[in-house]
Scaffold this active site. Structure first.
Site, PDB file in Angstrom:
ATOM      1  N   ASN A   6      55.166  32.589  29.409  1.00 43.84           N
ATOM      2  CA  ASN A   6      55.655  33.223  30.675  1.00 43.84           C
ATOM      3  C   ASN A   6      54.973  32.661  31.990  1.00 43.84           C
ATOM      4  O   ASN A   6      53.695  32.687  32.114  1.00 43.84           O
ATOM      5  CB  ASN A   6      55.223  34.823  30.668  1.00 43.84           C
ATOM      6  CG  ASN A   6      55.055  35.702  31.766  1.00 43.84           C
ATOM      7  OD1 ASN A   6      55.552  35.169  32.852  1.00 43.84           O
ATOM      8  ND2 ASN A   6      54.221  36.801  32.019  1.00 43.84           N
ATOM      9  N   TRP A   7      55.695  32.068  32.621  1.00 42.06           N
ATOM     10  CA  TRP A   7      55.231  31.326  33.805  1.00 42.06           C
ATOM     11  C   TRP A   7      54.575  32.173  35.015  1.00 42.06           C
ATOM     12  O   TRP A   7      53.920  31.604  35.755  1.00 42.06           O
ATOM     13  CB  TRP A   7      56.246  30.123  34.305  1.00 42.06           C
ATOM     14  CG  TRP A   7      56.194  28.911  33.696  1.00 42.06           C
ATOM     15  CD1 TRP A   7      55.559  28.566  32.407  1.00 42.06           C
ATOM     16  CD2 TRP A   7      57.059  27.675  33.968  1.00 42.06           C
ATOM     17  NE1 TRP A   7      55.913  27.292  31.918  1.00 42.06           N
ATOM     18  CE2 TRP A   7      56.675  26.776  32.998  1.00 42.06           C
ATOM     19  CE3 TRP A   7      57.631  27.370  34.886  1.00 42.06           C
ATOM     20  CZ2 TRP A   7      57.171  25.408  33.048  1.00 42.06           C
ATOM     21  CZ3 TRP A   7      58.265  26.039  35.048  1.00 42.06           C
ATOM     22  CH2 TRP A   7      57.901  25.159  33.998  1.00 42.06           C
ATOM     23  N   LYS A   8      54.981  33.320  34.999  1.00 41.23           N
ATOM     24  CA  LYS A   8      54.846  34.091  35.993  1.00 41.23           C
ATOM     25  C   LYS A   8      54.914  33.572  37.402  1.00 41.23           C
ATOM     26  O   LYS A   8      56.008  32.878  37.232  1.00 41.23           O
ATOM     27  CB  LYS A   8      53.338  34.423  36.003  1.00 41.23           C
ATOM     28  CG  LYS A   8      52.608  35.171  34.853  1.00 41.23           C
ATOM     29  CD  LYS A   8      51.363  35.582  34.793  1.00 41.23           C
ATOM     30  CE  LYS A   8      51.064  36.152  33.303  1.00 41.23           C
ATOM     31  NZ  LYS A   8      50.004  37.047  33.241  1.00 41.23           N
ATOM     32  N   HIS A  89      56.306  44.181  31.833  1.00 41.21           N
ATOM     33  CA  HIS A  89      55.099  43.575  31.949  1.00 41.21           C
ATOM     34  C   HIS A  89      54.032  44.393  32.703  1.00 41.21           C
ATOM     35  O   HIS A  89      54.417  44.948  33.430  1.00 41.21           O
ATOM     36  CB  HIS A  89      55.135  41.990  32.621  1.00 41.21           C
ATOM     37  CG  HIS A  89      53.805  41.000  32.435  1.00 41.21           C
ATOM     38  ND1 HIS A  89      53.050  41.274  32.969  1.00 41.21           N
ATOM     39  CD2 HIS A  89      53.610  40.448  31.378  1.00 41.21           C
ATOM     40  CE1 HIS A  89      51.811  40.517  32.630  1.00 41.21           C
ATOM     41  NE2 HIS A  89      52.527  39.876  31.498  1.00 41.21           N
ATOM     42  N   GLU A  91      51.934  43.541  34.868  1.00 44.30           N
ATOM     43  CA  GLU A  91      51.897  43.211  36.383  1.00 44.30           C
ATOM     44  C   GLU A  91      52.998  43.993  37.000  1.00 44.30           C
ATOM     45  O   GLU A  91      52.700  44.281  38.295  1.00 44.30           O
ATOM     46  CB  GLU A  91      51.888  41.724  36.291  1.00 44.30           C
ATOM     47  CG  GLU A  91      50.559  41.166  36.070  1.00 44.30           C
ATOM     48  CD  GLU A  91      50.704  39.633  35.338  1.00 44.30           C
ATOM     49  OE1 GLU A  91      51.587  39.019  35.675  1.00 44.30           O
ATOM     50  OE2 GLU A  91      49.475  39.036  34.741  1.00 44.30           O
ATOM     51  N   GLU A 161      50.382  43.681  24.686  1.00 40.63           N
ATOM     52  CA  GLU A 161      49.521  42.986  25.560  1.00 40.63           C
ATOM     53  C   GLU A 161      48.615  43.597  26.165  1.00 40.63           C
ATOM     54  O   GLU A 161      48.741  44.718  27.239  1.00 40.63           O
ATOM     55  CB  GLU A 161      50.381  42.461  26.811  1.00 40.63           C
ATOM     56  CG  GLU A 161      51.345  41.292  26.440  1.00 40.63           C
ATOM     57  CD  GLU A 161      51.858  40.368  27.412  1.00 40.63           C
ATOM     58  OE1 GLU A 161      51.452  39.241  27.167  1.00 40.63           O
ATOM     59  OE2 GLU A 161      52.161  40.963  28.487  1.00 40.63           O
ATOM     60  N   GLY A 167      45.016  37.008  31.050  1.00 40.71           N
ATOM     61  CA  GLY A 167      44.384  35.986  32.174  1.00 40.71           C
ATOM     62  C   GLY A 167      42.883  36.400  32.428  1.00 40.71           C
ATOM     63  O   GLY A 167      42.496  35.849  33.205  1.00 40.71           O
ATOM     64  N   SER A 205      45.659  36.126  26.708  1.00 40.87           N
ATOM     65  CA  SER A 205      44.598  34.878  26.621  1.00 40.87           C
ATOM     66  C   SER A 205      44.932  34.161  25.424  1.00 40.87           C
ATOM     67  O   SER A 205      44.015  33.640  24.420  1.00 40.87           O
ATOM     68  CB  SER A 205      43.094  35.508  26.809  1.00 40.87           C
ATOM     69  OG  SER A 205      42.861  35.958  28.019  1.00 40.87           O
ATOM     70  N   GLY A 226      50.680  33.344  28.684  1.00 40.67           N
ATOM     71  CA  GLY A 226      50.746  33.264  30.013  1.00 40.67           C
ATOM     72  C   GLY A 226      50.193  31.784  30.394  1.00 40.67           C
ATOM     73  O   GLY A 226      50.851  30.809  30.515  1.00 40.67           O
ATOM     74  N   GLY A 227      48.879  31.680  30.676  1.00 48.54           N
ATOM     75  CA  GLY A 227      48.208  30.523  31.089  1.00 48.54           C
ATOM     76  C   GLY A 227      48.583  29.314  30.628  1.00 48.54           C
ATOM     77  O   GLY A 227      48.552  28.316  31.078  1.00 48.54           O
TER      78      GLY A 227
HETATM   79  P1  PGA Z   1      47.685  35.069  29.534  1.00 47.02           P
HETATM   80  O1  PGA Z   1      49.097  35.895  29.929  1.00 47.02           O
HETATM   81  O2  PGA Z   1      47.976  34.525  28.290  1.00 47.02           O
HETATM   82  O3  PGA Z   1      47.369  33.982  30.717  1.00 47.02           O
HETATM   83  O4  PGA Z   1      46.593  35.982  29.245  1.00 47.02           O
HETATM   84  C1  PGA Z   1      49.743  36.597  28.924  1.00 47.02           C
HETATM   85  C2  PGA Z   1      50.826  37.301  29.758  1.00 47.02           C
HETATM   86  O5  PGA Z   1      50.694  38.071  30.857  1.00 47.02           O
HETATM   87  O6  PGA Z   1      51.918  37.812  29.283  1.00 47.02           O
END
Ligand code: PGA
Length: 245
Positions: A6-8, A89, A91, A161, A167, A205, A226-227
């Site tokens: 997930n590049w966000k 998600h 967010e 999640e 993050g 993470s 994500g990251g």
């Molecule tokens: P993260 O994000 O791996 O940076 O914790 C995961 C996500 O939000 O899907």
């Protein structure tokens, strides 16, 4: 096993041209891989992804068409090469007020256009600390499931999640993640025969150094990353850990 990046709201044409060819070239083993990029990058990525790497979006409208400024329909995603869409998600829930019912309708819209929704659930730190993590997550799952129909476990993916692990570098322990996945699995089995076999991804993470331990857990069927999905070597390492399972 599934590994979905997930590049966000990260990335650029430069990252696409550096990341995608290497990903497709070096990916090996038996693993389903997805990459969810910002909407404008879908066409460029669609032309570059090959093999078993599926392209995805990070959101989708509940509507098919109409006066919904800023929204993107599932049909538009499909036309631009997307096969996956993240929905709900944390967010989106936090910054855009998305409710379980809306998330369920978005999942239905994705399915109707032949897109696999990746439905996200997860509790906040305050909810976990007050002992309500399981209740919150099951309530999210039940409410989302009430809004959409499916006939096979292969039509969608579930992602657990924990919000406090996204993050933050603070990954849930394997025991914590496995316990929640087992709880979700049990509820899916109660829901229907079709829901029983849905794959459950862990997110929060996930990095090359913790992926293998998470993937070894009985009810963890992959990861939403994500990251670490912004660094091609890290993403490839997580894919390799999944392929080894
Ligand atoms: P993260 O994000 O791996 O940076 O914790 C995961 C996500 O939000 O899907």
């Amino acid at each position: 096993m599934y590994v979905v990046g997930n590049w966000k709201m990260h990335g650029s044409q430069a990252l696409i041209h550096q990341f995608l060819p290497k990903l497709c070239e070096q990916l090996s083993g038996d693993v389903n891989v997805g990459l969810c990029v910002p909407f404008p990058y879908l066409p460029a990525c669609a032309g570059m992804l090959s093999g078993n790497v599926k392209l995805g979006a990070q959101d989708v409208s509940e509507h098919q068409t109409g006066a919904y400024t800023g929204e993107v329909s599932a049909g538009m995603l499909a036309e631009n090469g997307a096969k996956l869409a993240i929905v709900g998600h944390s967010e989106r829930r936090e910054y855009h007020g998305e409710t379980n019912a809306l998330i369920g309708r978005k999942a239905a819209a994705a399915l109707a256009a032949g897109i696999t929704p990746i439905i996200c659930v997860g509790e906040t730190l305050a909810q976990r600390k007050s002992g309500r993590a399981e209740a919150v997550v099951l309530e999210q799952l039940d409410a989302v499931l009430a809004e959409f129909q499916f006939s096979s476990a292969r039509e969608w993916l579930l992602a657990y999640e924990p919000v406090w692990a996204i993050g933050t570098g603070e990954v849930a322990t394997v025991a914590e993640a496995q316990a929640m996945h087992a709880t979700l699995r049990e509820r899916l089995a109660q829901h229907s025969e079709a829901a029983k076999g849905v794959s459950i991804l862990y997110g929060g993470s996930v990095k090359p150094d913790n992926a293998a331990a998470l993937f070894a857990a009985a009810d963890i069927n992959g990861a939403l990353v994500g990251g670490a999905a912004l660094k091609v070597n890290d993403f490839l390492a997580i894919c390799a850990a999944a392929a080894d399972e």
